[in-house]
Design a protein around this motif. Structure first.
Motif, short mmCIF file in Angstrom:
data_model
loop_
_atom_site.label_atom_id
_atom_site.label_comp_id
_atom_site.label_asym_id
_atom_site.label_seq_id
_atom_site.Cartn_x
_atom_site.Cartn_y
_atom_site.Cartn_z
N TYR A 55 70.03 16.91 -48.78
CA TYR A 55 70.79 18.42 -49.12
C TYR A 55 71.24 18.16 -50.54
O TYR A 55 71.22 19.23 -51.28
N ALA A 59 70.45 20.97 -53.64
CA ALA A 59 71.52 21.85 -53.72
C ALA A 59 71.41 22.99 -54.86
O ALA A 59 71.71 23.95 -54.50
N ILE A 62 68.80 25.31 -53.43
CA ILE A 62 69.36 25.92 -52.34
C ILE A 62 70.29 27.23 -52.85
O ILE A 62 70.40 28.16 -52.12
N SER A 79 76.33 26.11 -52.77
CA SER A 79 75.70 25.14 -52.44
C SER A 79 76.56 23.88 -52.07
O SER A 79 76.39 23.35 -50.98
N PHE A 83 77.75 22.41 -48.30
CA PHE A 83 77.98 20.81 -48.05
C PHE A 83 79.40 20.47 -47.48
O PHE A 83 79.46 19.61 -46.62
N THR A 121 68.37 19.21 -39.02
CA THR A 121 67.78 19.10 -40.30
C THR A 121 66.73 19.87 -40.44
O THR A 121 66.29 20.36 -41.36
N ILE A 124 66.84 23.35 -40.58
CA ILE A 124 67.12 23.94 -42.13
C ILE A 124 65.94 23.96 -43.03
O ILE A 124 65.62 25.01 -43.65
N LYS A 145 74.58 23.26 -40.71
CA LYS A 145 75.39 22.49 -41.24
C LYS A 145 76.49 21.89 -40.61
O LYS A 145 76.79 20.73 -40.67
N PHE A 215 63.32 18.19 -45.43
CA PHE A 215 64.16 18.61 -44.16
C PHE A 215 63.32 18.58 -43.08
O PHE A 215 63.66 18.12 -41.94
#
Length: 517
Positions: A55, A59, A62, A79, A83, A121, A124, A145, A215
């Motif tokens: 991730y 980031a 995303i 992002s 997290f 994961t 995602i 998450k 992912f």
């Protein structure tokens, strides 16, 4: 599984009335079992932190995919904020899974956390972005998450408990540090995977589907890791305490193993662990999860170089972690952790100044400089912190302390550092956050009790061979690391107080004959 345990009388006395450690009191973990345990724990932990690490390396993408209408700064903060959200669920996961691990067993819970992490994961990776389902995209991302965070809350506390309870006392620092070798190699594998995709795929495809591939790969990789993890058994210390724990819970369901009881009985140890974990993980997450964003958005590197520059540093640091772990077996955990905190204070500003110089060589040197305190910190966390708690409360105590620390400090570190840069317009600002947490860590380490080469609280000595058991008993009067009276007292206060508690134990491979010493 019963490992050929025979009951013995622990209270053997000399003529002077002092207890004596006998060979039958010593747990021998034979090499085949130890190797299998290390492999299953490290591979599973690598998989968990691959999932977390990927991730961080995508980031920036995303942020664009799930908040397309925001500015570049808003996308980055979104992002990194998502997290950080992961860590909100970690204390809950640590509390729930930690208490279950102290009751049902470490191995069962560790298998569950791995399966949960791999599944979340993967989801995602197939989650539609904002262009497809609008505002539901970021909402569902946050939910997944949170599931990851709940899972990870039980993973590290359980893995450190598991491997530290199996490891022979003389080599616990080295063997437990292999767990963090797996963690940072997991970050490195995630960085390498993402970097290869960025170099081989077009930017357009990377933004649309390419970022999803790492992912989605988590599911098959998780199945492989789960296979290794389910082949290991629960620790000798947990099995020895299990019967006594059941009796205690029948009389007092919320005893020392319970959340309230753990806080009441071990609040000092929890506070020390929180401060040390905060210092270690602030520096650690600055190096791993924040650096790709910092190098790309603050220092102006493209996304490929932002990831690639961290990769060799992570690999080199990972390989150094066991060396520092072995060093702690020789000079002590407290000494190594003190060195880590001092270097975190002294080296943070030079590290960021080197990165800000702008040249690739100086950026690499800066990253390596930041990696030095991280290596000294993380190589000792897995061996030093579980030794703060007795067997019956170890998983739960670690779950509370470690996950509160990472939720409040480590998980928010990338978000706070990016926020400091945005507010102050100073690329050097993150260095001061690393320094501040290391100062807190330094103060906590001053109160830390040395645990190197000593049995874990609540257990009798653990060794790696029969010969070592005989040597330990023969030298018990002159061994500075062996306080026999204290060992027996702590063991009786924990699980060994019951006359039915197993003590004469050789932990052998399932395929080999098992018997007593």
């Amino acid at each position: 599984m019963d490992h050929g345990v025979e009951q013995v009388d622990r209270k053997k006395m000399t003529k002077g009335g002092r207890r004596r450690l006998e060979v039958s009191d010593v747990t021998v973990v034979e090499p085949p079992v130890l190797k299998k345990t290390i492999a299953g724990t490290v591979v599973g932990n690598l998989m968990e932190w691959y999932d977390v690490g990927v991730y961080g390396y995508v980031a920036v993408i995303i942020g664009r995919m799930f908040l397309p209408d925001g500015s570049a700064s808003a996308q980055n903060l979104f992002s990194l904020g998502v997290f950080a959200v992961t860590f909100i669920a970690r204390p809950l996961g640590g509390i729930v899974l930690g208490q279950l691990g102290d009751r049902l067993g470490r191995q069962k819970i560790l298998a569950f956390t791995l399966l949960m992490m791999a599944s979340a994961t993967f989801l995602i990776g197939i989650l539609p972005d904002h262009s497809t389902i609008g505002v539901w995209a970021p909402i569902l991302l946050i939910v997944l998450k949170l599931i990851q965070g709940f899972s990870t809350g039980g993973e590290y506390a359980g893995a450190t408990t598991f491997i530290s309870e199996y490891a022979p006392d003389r080599h616990r620092g080295f063997l437990a540090s292999l767990l963090d070798l797996g963690s940072y190699m997991g970050f490195a594998v995630g960085a390498a995977f993402v970097s290869v995709l960025q170099m081989t795929l077009s930017q357009g495809f990377m933004d649309s589907w390419g970022w999803r591939i790492p992912f989605m790969a988590a599911l098959p990789l998780g199945v492989i890791a789960l296979y290794f993890r389910t082949r290991i058994e629960d620790t000798p210390a947990f099995q020895a305490a299990q019967e006594t724990m059941a009796e205690e819970e029948a009389d007092e369901p919320r005893g020392l193993s319970g959340f309230v009881g753990t806080l009441r009985s071990f609040h000092r140890e929890i506070i020390l662990a929180i401060a040390i974990v905060a210092a270690a993980n602030t520096a650690g997450y600055a190096l791993t999860s924040y650096m790709p964003t910092y190098l790309t958005t603050t220092l102006g590197y493209d996304e490929v170089h932002g990831n690639l520059l961290t990769l060799p540093v992570l690999v080199i640091m990972s390989l150094c972690i066991p060396l520092v772990g072995a060093l702690s077996d020789r000079i002590g955990r407290k000494t190594v952790l003190t060195i880590a905190s001092v270097m975190g204070i002294v080296l943070a500003i030079p590290a960021f100044l080197l990165m800000m110089h702008g040249a690739i060589w100086s950026t690499l040197v800066g990253l390596m400089t930041l990696a030095i305190p991280v290596a000294f910190y993380v190589s000792n966390i897995a061996s030093a912190l579980p030794a703060l708690f007795p067997t019956s409360s170890r998983y739960g105590g670690m779950g509370i302390a470690y996950n509160i620390a990472v939720a409040v400090f480590a998980g928010t570190a990338p978000f706070i550092m990016e926020g400091l840069v945005t507010l102050t317009k100073q690329p050097l600002a993150p260095a001061f956050w690393v320094m501040l947490t290391s100062i807190a860590g330094f103060v906590a380490i001053l109160f830390l009790k040395e645990s190197a080469r000593k049995p874990m609280p609540g257990t009798l000595p653990t060794v790696g061979s029969r010969e070592e058991a005989h040597e330990l008993v023969a030298t018990q009067d002159t061994n500075p690391d062996l306080d026999v009276e204290e060992i027996f007292a702590l063991a009786e206060m924990d699980s060994a107080a019951s006359p039915a508690s197993p003590t004469d134990r050789v932990v052998a491979d399932q395929t080999e004959p098992v018997g007593s010493l």
